[in-house]
Design an enzyme around this catalytic site. Sequence first.
Site, PDB file in Angstrom:
ATOM      1  N   ARG A 103      -1.377   8.737   9.377  1.00 14.90           N
ATOM      2  CA  ARG A 103      -1.263   7.388   9.622  1.00 14.90           C
ATOM      3  C   ARG A 103      -0.729   6.726   8.195  1.00 14.90           C
ATOM      4  O   ARG A 103      -1.316   6.648   7.250  1.00 14.90           O
ATOM      5  CB  ARG A 103      -2.245   6.739  10.116  1.00 14.90           C
ATOM      6  CG  ARG A 103      -2.135   5.098  10.047  1.00 14.90           C
ATOM      7  CD  ARG A 103      -3.775   4.633  10.824  1.00 14.90           C
ATOM      8  NE  ARG A 103      -4.696   5.051  10.044  1.00 14.90           N
ATOM      9  CZ  ARG A 103      -5.120   3.873   9.270  1.00 14.90           C
ATOM     10  NH1 ARG A 103      -4.624   2.886   8.969  1.00 14.90           N
ATOM     11  NH2 ARG A 103      -6.276   4.250   8.243  1.00 14.90           N
TER      12      ARG A 103
ATOM     13  N   ARG B  60      -0.975   9.279   1.776  1.00 17.36           N
ATOM     14  CA  ARG B  60      -2.171   9.573   1.554  1.00 17.36           C
ATOM     15  C   ARG B  60      -2.469  11.100   1.802  1.00 17.36           C
ATOM     16  O   ARG B  60      -3.279  11.462   0.712  1.00 17.36           O
ATOM     17  CB  ARG B  60      -2.983   9.108   2.864  1.00 17.36           C
ATOM     18  CG  ARG B  60      -3.788   7.755   2.296  1.00 17.36           C
ATOM     19  CD  ARG B  60      -4.555   7.329   3.723  1.00 17.36           C
ATOM     20  NE  ARG B  60      -4.571   5.779   3.227  1.00 17.36           N
ATOM     21  CZ  ARG B  60      -4.866   4.965   4.186  1.00 17.36           C
ATOM     22  NH1 ARG B  60      -5.637   5.311   5.041  1.00 17.36           N
ATOM     23  NH2 ARG B  60      -4.933   3.646   3.781  1.00 17.36           N
TER      24      ARG B  60
ATOM     25  N   HIS C 223      -9.173   9.925   3.447  1.00 18.72           N
ATOM     26  CA  HIS C 223      -8.548   8.927   2.402  1.00 18.72           C
ATOM     27  C   HIS C 223      -8.942   9.467   1.104  1.00 18.72           C
ATOM     28  O   HIS C 223     -10.083   9.952   0.786  1.00 18.72           O
ATOM     29  CB  HIS C 223      -9.466   7.699   2.586  1.00 18.72           C
ATOM     30  CG  HIS C 223      -8.758   6.381   1.994  1.00 18.72           C
ATOM     31  ND1 HIS C 223      -8.808   6.214   0.711  1.00 18.72           N
ATOM     32  CD2 HIS C 223      -8.124   5.150   2.680  1.00 18.72           C
ATOM     33  CE1 HIS C 223      -8.318   5.032   0.445  1.00 18.72           C
ATOM     34  NE2 HIS C 223      -7.887   4.467   1.452  1.00 18.72           N
TER      35      HIS C 223
ATOM     36  N   GLU D 283       1.006  -1.168   0.040  1.00 18.71           N
ATOM     37  CA  GLU D 283      -0.195  -0.142  -0.014  1.00 18.71           C
ATOM     38  C   GLU D 283       0.894   1.216  -0.049  1.00 18.71           C
ATOM     39  O   GLU D 283       2.050   1.136   0.053  1.00 18.71           O
ATOM     40  CB  GLU D 283      -0.915   0.039   1.123  1.00 18.71           C
ATOM     41  CG  GLU D 283      -2.006  -0.940   1.276  1.00 18.71           C
ATOM     42  CD  GLU D 283      -3.031  -1.011   2.173  1.00 18.71           C
ATOM     43  OE1 GLU D 283      -4.374  -1.145   1.773  1.00 18.71           O
ATOM     44  OE2 GLU D 283      -2.692  -0.996   3.191  1.00 18.71           O
TER      45      GLU D 283
ATOM     46  N   HIS E 161     -11.673   9.688   7.088  1.00 15.52           N
ATOM     47  CA  HIS E 161     -11.348   8.260   7.315  1.00 15.52           C
ATOM     48  C   HIS E 161     -10.708   7.989   8.574  1.00 15.52           C
ATOM     49  O   HIS E 161     -11.211   6.782   9.262  1.00 15.52           O
ATOM     50  CB  HIS E 161     -10.301   7.850   6.327  1.00 15.52           C
ATOM     51  CG  HIS E 161      -9.884   6.423   6.161  1.00 15.52           C
ATOM     52  ND1 HIS E 161     -10.848   5.441   5.923  1.00 15.52           N
ATOM     53  CD2 HIS E 161      -8.738   5.770   6.301  1.00 15.52           C
ATOM     54  CE1 HIS E 161     -10.391   4.417   5.865  1.00 15.52           C
ATOM     55  NE2 HIS E 161      -8.991   4.249   6.196  1.00 15.52           N
TER      56      HIS E 161
HETATM   57  P1  FAD Z   1     -13.962   0.238  15.879  1.00 21.52           P
HETATM   58  O1  FAD Z   1     -13.539  -0.778  15.303  1.00 21.52           O
HETATM   59  O2  FAD Z   1     -14.468   1.450  15.277  1.00 21.52           O
HETATM   60  O3  FAD Z   1     -14.851  -0.365  17.053  1.00 21.52           O
HETATM   61  C1  FAD Z   1     -15.367   0.695  17.758  1.00 21.52           C
HETATM   62  C2  FAD Z   1     -16.436   0.008  18.738  1.00 21.52           C
HETATM   63  O4  FAD Z   1     -16.957   0.891  19.931  1.00 21.52           O
HETATM   64  C3  FAD Z   1     -17.822  -0.308  17.973  1.00 21.52           C
HETATM   65  O5  FAD Z   1     -18.287  -1.654  18.344  1.00 21.52           O
HETATM   66  C4  FAD Z   1     -18.568   0.682  18.570  1.00 21.52           C
HETATM   67  O6  FAD Z   1     -20.314   0.486  18.219  1.00 21.52           O
HETATM   68  C5  FAD Z   1     -18.524   0.908  19.891  1.00 21.52           C
HETATM   69  N1  FAD Z   1     -18.695   2.160  20.466  1.00 21.52           N
HETATM   70  C6  FAD Z   1     -18.347   3.308  20.178  1.00 21.52           C
HETATM   71  N2  FAD Z   1     -19.054   4.159  21.130  1.00 21.52           N
HETATM   72  C7  FAD Z   1     -19.406   3.498  22.122  1.00 21.52           C
HETATM   73  C8  FAD Z   1     -20.162   3.945  23.281  1.00 21.52           C
HETATM   74  N3  FAD Z   1     -20.284   4.802  23.827  1.00 21.52           N
HETATM   75  N4  FAD Z   1     -20.626   2.813  23.904  1.00 21.52           N
HETATM   76  C9  FAD Z   1     -20.526   1.489  23.694  1.00 21.52           C
HETATM   77  N5  FAD Z   1     -20.049   1.169  22.252  1.00 21.52           N
HETATM   78  C10 FAD Z   1     -19.500   2.124  21.846  1.00 21.52           C
HETATM   79  N6  FAD Z   1      -7.126   0.222   9.128  1.00 21.52           N
HETATM   80  C11 FAD Z   1      -5.987  -0.775   8.961  1.00 21.52           C
HETATM   81  O7  FAD Z   1      -5.057  -0.777   9.532  1.00 21.52           O
HETATM   82  N7  FAD Z   1      -6.089  -1.564   7.542  1.00 21.52           N
HETATM   83  C12 FAD Z   1      -7.209  -1.360   6.777  1.00 21.52           C
HETATM   84  O8  FAD Z   1      -7.230  -1.856   5.669  1.00 21.52           O
HETATM   85  C13 FAD Z   1      -8.336  -0.459   7.015  1.00 21.52           C
HETATM   86  N8  FAD Z   1      -9.262  -0.057   6.385  1.00 21.52           N
HETATM   87  C14 FAD Z   1     -10.152   0.608   6.626  1.00 21.52           C
HETATM   88  C15 FAD Z   1     -11.470   0.664   5.857  1.00 21.52           C
HETATM   89  C16 FAD Z   1     -12.606   1.483   6.315  1.00 21.52           C
HETATM   90  C17 FAD Z   1     -13.779   1.340   5.604  1.00 21.52           C
HETATM   91  C18 FAD Z   1     -12.425   2.144   7.715  1.00 21.52           C
HETATM   92  C19 FAD Z   1     -13.700   2.988   7.916  1.00 21.52           C
HETATM   93  C20 FAD Z   1     -11.386   2.155   8.226  1.00 21.52           C
HETATM   94  C21 FAD Z   1     -10.353   1.242   7.977  1.00 21.52           C
HETATM   95  N9  FAD Z   1      -9.054   1.156   8.618  1.00 21.52           N
HETATM   96  C22 FAD Z   1      -8.098   0.312   8.209  1.00 21.52           C
HETATM   97  C23 FAD Z   1      -9.039   1.837   9.978  1.00 21.52           C
HETATM   98  C24 FAD Z   1      -9.072   0.708  11.049  1.00 21.52           C
HETATM   99  O9  FAD Z   1     -10.538  -0.270  10.559  1.00 21.52           O
HETATM  100  C25 FAD Z   1      -9.962   1.452  12.137  1.00 21.52           C
HETATM  101  O10 FAD Z   1      -8.895   2.539  12.829  1.00 21.52           O
HETATM  102  C26 FAD Z   1      -9.771   0.187  13.457  1.00 21.52           C
HETATM  103  O11 FAD Z   1     -10.709  -0.910  12.997  1.00 21.52           O
HETATM  104  C27 FAD Z   1     -10.304   0.686  14.647  1.00 21.52           C
HETATM  105  O12 FAD Z   1     -10.719  -0.314  15.613  1.00 21.52           O
HETATM  106  P2  FAD Z   1     -11.302  -0.033  16.920  1.00 21.52           P
HETATM  107  O13 FAD Z   1     -11.425  -1.338  17.514  1.00 21.52           O
HETATM  108  O14 FAD Z   1     -10.452   0.880  17.687  1.00 21.52           O
HETATM  109  O15 FAD Z   1     -12.813   0.769  16.563  1.00 21.52           O
HETATM  110  C1  SIN Z   2      -7.619   0.833   2.664  1.00 25.69           C
HETATM  111  O1  SIN Z   2      -7.687  -0.183   2.238  1.00 25.69           O
HETATM  112  O2  SIN Z   2      -7.159   1.707   1.774  1.00 25.69           O
HETATM  113  C2  SIN Z   2      -7.491   1.377   3.949  1.00 25.69           C
HETATM  114  C3  SIN Z   2      -6.297   0.965   4.686  1.00 25.69           C
HETATM  115  C4  SIN Z   2      -6.115   1.569   5.966  1.00 25.69           C
HETATM  116  O3  SIN Z   2      -6.688   2.933   6.107  1.00 25.69           O
HETATM  117  O4  SIN Z   2      -5.364   1.459   6.683  1.00 25.69           O
END
Ligand code: FAD
Ligand code: SIN
Length: 530
Positions: A382, A286, A238, A120, A347
């Site tokens: 990032r 990015r 993004h 990437e 993003h």
């Molecule tokens: P999240 O996965 O967002 O989980 C948060 C959780 O908290 C959810 O279950 C939500 O419902 C819950 N929650 C929130 N507030 C509350 C509350 N007040 N009370 C109870 N529950 C609550 N990163 C990569 O490294 N590689 C990738 O390929 C990549 N692709 C991506 C593609 C997309 C479309 C997006 C949006 C992001 C991508 N990212 C990627 C970024 C990455 O996915 C996120 O930064 C990461 O998954 C965040 O994980 P997390 O567990 O911290 O939060």
């Molecule tokens: C992507 O697949 O382009 C998202 C990857 C990331 O946000 O780390």
Amino acid sequence: MKHSEYSAVIVGSGAAGLYAALKIARQSALPDGVLLLTKSKLGESNSKYAQGGIVGVVNQNNIDSTDLHVADTIKAGAELNDVSVVKYISEISDSVINDLIDIGVPFDKDSNGNIKFTLEAAHSVKRILHIGGDATGKGIVDALSKKVREDSNITVVEHSIAVELLTNADSECKGLIIFNELTGEHEIIYTPATILATGGAGQVYKFTTNPDGATGDGIDLAYNAGAIIQDMEFIQFHPTALAISPTNKNRFLISEAVRGEGAKLIDKDGKEFMSNYHDKKELAPRDIVTRAIYNEMQKKHTSNMFLNASIIDKTRLLERFPTISKKCIDNGIDITSSPIPVAPAAHYLMGGVKAAVSGKTSIRGLYAIGEVACTGFHGANRLASNSLLECVACAYELADYLSFANLQTPKKIDTQILKTIETYSSPISDADYDITSLKQELKDIMWNNVGIIRSEEKLLDAQAQIDILHKNFNRTRKCLNTEEYEYRNMLTVAKLITIAALNRKDSIGAHTRFDNIKNINTNKELEYAK
Ligand code: FAD
Ligand code: SIN
């Protein structure tokens, strides 16, 4: 109010929360068990929609090294990263990835059974593991959710939102208040370890790749409890979200990995433009690709550019990106023959609750892991696929830390905590707010004034408008329902991003001040900025 006690409470069921729950349940002595609380269904999160993959600096015939990964991460982060954190996470990535494999996370393998790696933007080598081609997040979340459901030490409570942290007069966190959407009741939970894994805040912007739940709740909770919040100005936009109409707002992501496999950015006349901006063209960092697309859109008065993936071998393209190709087909676009309309969208939040790799925050008893946390790993921007790595690496370290901690439920409840509880047991006015419109108004303000290109004038305007929204929303803490809580939290997050963006006068990483562009790679990126 109903109350209960747990040895640890994890708020959020994305990659960080699910993995933390499993590791803590397996490693610690837990007199009162672990609660995994989530405001929607188990696993509904940003994590579930992650496409490109997860960084793993694992032994692949000496092609990669932690030194190389550290250098790439720091370069992308404009050197604002905490170098010791970057090194630490890079070095443990091998152990964490192997642990995920042991738990049953099904990373893609070639016909010889070797893990496949992809490239990437801004990575020197192929070091990104993926699942189902472009469904990495779903693969991780499904595997972890299954194990969480099977673990008798973990209680899962869905459709319940954490709304306030219970801190005592000594600023220690002793638990939290939740709102159970199914019963319509507020409840108290006491615990010695409250773990925020609540994810990001993309929903404060009009256009975002994030699902509806990404409303920055954990930032509001921690800020209101007095925790240190940092680097909120660093929002990653993004470059390539699917832009099928100027009005579609939650935008499906077209993974950077598509550019990693050779797709080219073009304008509506089919002309490539990235060579005008950076020698790495489509694989520049990015922030640079985002500003380049934004500039071209302004210059050509259009609401999108295009990504031409049809130059990739058809069989490979369909095998590598089944989710993206299906989504595009559903919207009338055959990616093997037609360019994909793309535009930038909010993003990722680099800033957040200041935390150590172990999740420790400035408040005793409160931990933050994943996107809600700011460990210094990402700096000002990032590097792709480093986020999922940070989620699992910090959950892993937190479980290790808690395995030595005393997880007895707090017995002494002081008057400060009683006062907070009283707020939530008292009635509030039944004023009727049109939350959908209010959220939209806030998202428009943030997109137009605190977006990809910023200036003092626009930031001050945003600040004034957010202040008015705040004053007009007469709910200081207790709200009527989940939508109101989310709007309350979005107002806090919008305010913090705007203040931080005003305070940082320089352009750096993902934070671009049109009124101070000295660090921008080429002035061309800002030619048409207004
Ligand atoms: P999240 O996965 O967002 O989980 C948060 C959780 O908290 C959810 O279950 C939500 O419902 C819950 N929650 C929130 N507030 C509350 C509350 N007040 N009370 C109870 N529950 C609550 N990163 C990569 O490294 N590689 C990738 O390929 C990549 N692709 C991506 C593609 C997309 C479309 C997006 C949006 C992001 C991508 N990212 C990627 C970024 C990455 O996915 C996120 O930064 C990461 O998954 C965040 O994980 P997390 O567990 O911290 O939060
Ligand atoms: C992507 O697949 O382009 C998202 C990857 C990331 O946000 O780390």
